[in-house]
Write an enzyme that holds these catalytic residues in place. Structure first.
Site, short mmCIF file in Angstrom:
data_model
loop_
_atom_site.label_atom_id
_atom_site.label_comp_id
_atom_site.label_asym_id
_atom_site.label_seq_id
_atom_site.Cartn_x
_atom_site.Cartn_y
_atom_site.Cartn_z
N LYS B 73 0.84 -1.20 0.00
CA LYS B 73 0.00 0.00 0.00
C LYS B 73 0.88 1.25 0.00
O LYS B 73 1.93 1.27 0.65
CB LYS B 73 -0.91 -0.04 1.24
N SER B 148 -9.92 1.72 2.69
CA SER B 148 -9.02 2.47 1.86
C SER B 148 -7.98 1.64 1.10
O SER B 148 -7.40 2.14 0.14
CB SER B 148 -8.28 3.51 2.71
N SER B 172 -10.09 -0.65 6.87
CA SER B 172 -9.47 -0.42 5.56
C SER B 172 -8.76 -1.62 4.93
O SER B 172 -8.39 -1.56 3.77
CB SER B 172 -8.49 0.74 5.64
#
Lengths: 93, 476
Positions: B73, B148, B172
């Site tokens: 990420k 997210s 997330s």
């Protein structure tokens, strides 16, 4: 809520349009958050720390920084003078 | 492709690390343009894989994840990578050092492929708030992947890589895993070092894996968990992850179903699929009990005080001077305000304002202090429930993936999509989402939460379920 005041505290330049939109949206979010006031929390302690950990100490000693990491960090500066971050004046002279 | 199956191919000599990585890069080349799951791809990945192959041929041990391609990420620092947390304010930033999890994955032999798209600074539930545009759900490219960590989940679901790292502050990792039909684990707070993770809400953030199988999630956790002197909240583990010790018998395991997690108006199919999954767990030997967690309905409100408060403080470091976007004003103070006003996107500014307000003079007691007290009540709900049962099962998300744009203009509706996942962060407990079926052709996830540091029970339940179901083998 005084959006202009909060934006100043948060160091955020907002456009007039943004001030209006955020004012409305934050108003309805705060109304939602107000459901918390229904709960009686007298004598309930605050959960301040996620873990039951106490202070973690180490020797107050200077530890080396890898030259490569140091140079990479400095390379991110918006403006530098040798190894220093160059900024506008903080005080009026 | 799973980590476990890739390891077998490498061990038997049918595949090389170079082969695995070049297949992975080919899939990215073919599909990433449409999905926008990755923001940047490493140019050295192939060379790193060749080096691993050379070392292995020379008889060296290359580590438990030797040659396995993994996506990271964008908010987790990898030295030299253009990590921006999908924000304009970090334009031009290059990471100066590796996060602890990155050092550990490299030591385990993983090949790091590139940065995954995400909501800006991990603020969002759809990956639409990225400065670089939304990621598309591989199951239906007109829909969001969740967020997210939407880029990480989409990259695994699309088969780019067998594993990706995400971060989870209120769901997330788990919510996008659910919406993309893959496994996502948020470890217990303190199990994984946060050093090198760009902080959003420091008392809630954890890094965790997104994979196809529960076994793979355990393999990634084994490589990256454990105490780190550079994160004072990381914990010395008394029970480390041992994937080989996970048994799939659920004899003696007690699972609680909280009544408060059934919502008015929730998707009936999701409810049914989760109950079907619970019936499977019962068949595997688990005992099912109904439990009550009475403060659940206050969790989202408490979260939307605490998270913005912590975020508004953490994001103070983006001053437009030390890294990233810089917009010069007449004075230093104006330079801060201009850089931040122009560099941050709308969701980030909304949360900074909300947090700054809640922490400002005169409001602290009514909001921040109150929310910390409610956090205690929610933690007590978990403590009580987990005295009676070993794990708690709920849906991960109240809905399947929704069309891009549908909730983006309406913050509160967007925030409600995290309603099942935020309690685990507030209570610091581990939680995992695993695929449990499809509604309207879109993946549905079930969430399993457990006692702090007892990820082992989550793996047991999840693995037992994946042995008798094949949802996790379906691909878009």
């Amino acid at each position: 809520m005084d959006i202009k005041h909060i934006a100043k505290l948060a160091r955020l330049d907002l456009t007039g349009e943004e001030e209006k939109t955020y004012g409305e949206q934050l108003g309805s979010l705060l109304a939602y958050v107000d459901t918390l006031q229904e709960l009686d929390t007298r004598d309930v302690p605050e959960l301040q720390h996620a873990m039951e950990v106490t202070n973690v100490f180490r020797e107050d000693a200077v530890e080396g920084c890898e030259p490569d990491v140091r140079e990479r960090a400095l390379a991110n500066f918006s403006k530098r003078k040798n190894d220093l971050l160059q900024v506008q004046g903080v005080f009026d002279v | 492709m799973t980590i476990a199956s890739a390891k077998q191919l490498l061990q038997s000599g049918e595949q090389t690390a170079e082969g695995l990585v070049s297949d992975c890069l080919e899939r990215i080349q073919e599909q990433n343009k449409e999905l926008n799951a990755l923001l940047w791809v490493s140019e050295t990945a192939l060379e790193e894989a060749r080096e691993l192959d050379r070392r292995r041929e020379a008889g060296e041990e290359i580590g438990p994840l030797g040659g396995i391609p993994i996506v990271i990420k964008d908010n987790i620092l990898v030295k030299g990578w253009p990590n921006q947390s999908a924000s304009q304010i970090l334009e031009g930033h290059r990471s100066a050092y590796d996060a602890t999890v990155i050092e550990r994955l490299r030591r385990a032999g993983a090949v790091l492929i590139g940065c995954a798209n995400m909501d800006e600074f991990a603020m969002g539930s759809s990956t639409e708030s990225s400065h670089f545009g939304a990621t598309k759900n591989p199951w239906d490219t007109l829909r969001v992947p969740g967020g997210s960590s939407g880029g990480s989940a989409a990259a695994v679901a699309a088969g780019f890589v067998p594993a990706a790292l995400g971060s989870d502050t209120g769901g997330s990792i788990r919510q996008p895993a659910s919406l993309c039909g893959v496994v996502g684990l948020k470890p217990t707070y303190g199990r994984v070092s946060r050093f090198g993770l760009m902080a959003m809400a420091s008392s809630l953030d954890q890094i965790g894996p997104i994979t196809r199988t529960v076994e793979d999630a355990a393999l990634v956790m084994q490589a990256m968990e454990g105490k780190d002197p550079r994160d004072a909240t990381s914990v010395e583990l008394t029970q480390t992850t041992s994937p080989e010790l996970i048994t799939d018998s659920l004899k003696g395991v007690k699972i609680g179903i909280p009544d408060e997690y059934v919502l008015d108006g929730m998707d009936e199919t999701i409810k049914q699929l989760v109950m079907d999954a619970v019936a499977q767990l019962k068949k595997a030997g688990a005992k099912i009990e109904h439990i009550s967690m009475p403060h659940t309905k206050y969790a989202l409100a408490a979260y939307y005080v605490l998270m913005p408060c912590e975020a508004s403080s953490n994001l103070g470091r983006y001053d437009g001077l030390r890294f990233g976007y810089h917009s010069l004003g007449d004075t230093l103070e104006k330079t801060y305000a201009r850089s931040r006003g122009e560099g941050f996107g709308s969701e980030v500014k909304r949360r900074i304002l909300l947090g700054s307000f809640a922490l400002s003079a005169g409001y602290y007691d009514a909001y921040y202090r109150k929310a910390l007290q409610v956090r205690t009540l929610i933690k007590r709900d978990f403590d009580e429930a987990l005295k009676r049962v070993d794990a708690i099962v709920t849906p991960t998300s109240p809905s399947v993936a929704w069309p891009i744009g549908e909730k983006f203009g309406d913050p509160l509706t967007m925030y409600l999509s995290d309603i099942y996942t935020i309690t685990a962060n507030l209570a610091t407990v581990p939680a995992m989402s695993i695929p449990c079926g499809f509604s309207q052709g879109l993946p549905v996830g079930m969430q399993i939460m457990g006692r702090p540091f007892d990820e082992h029970t989550l793996y047991r339940i999840g693995m037992s379920y994946q042995h008798v179901t094949d949802w996790h083998t379906r691909t878009p």
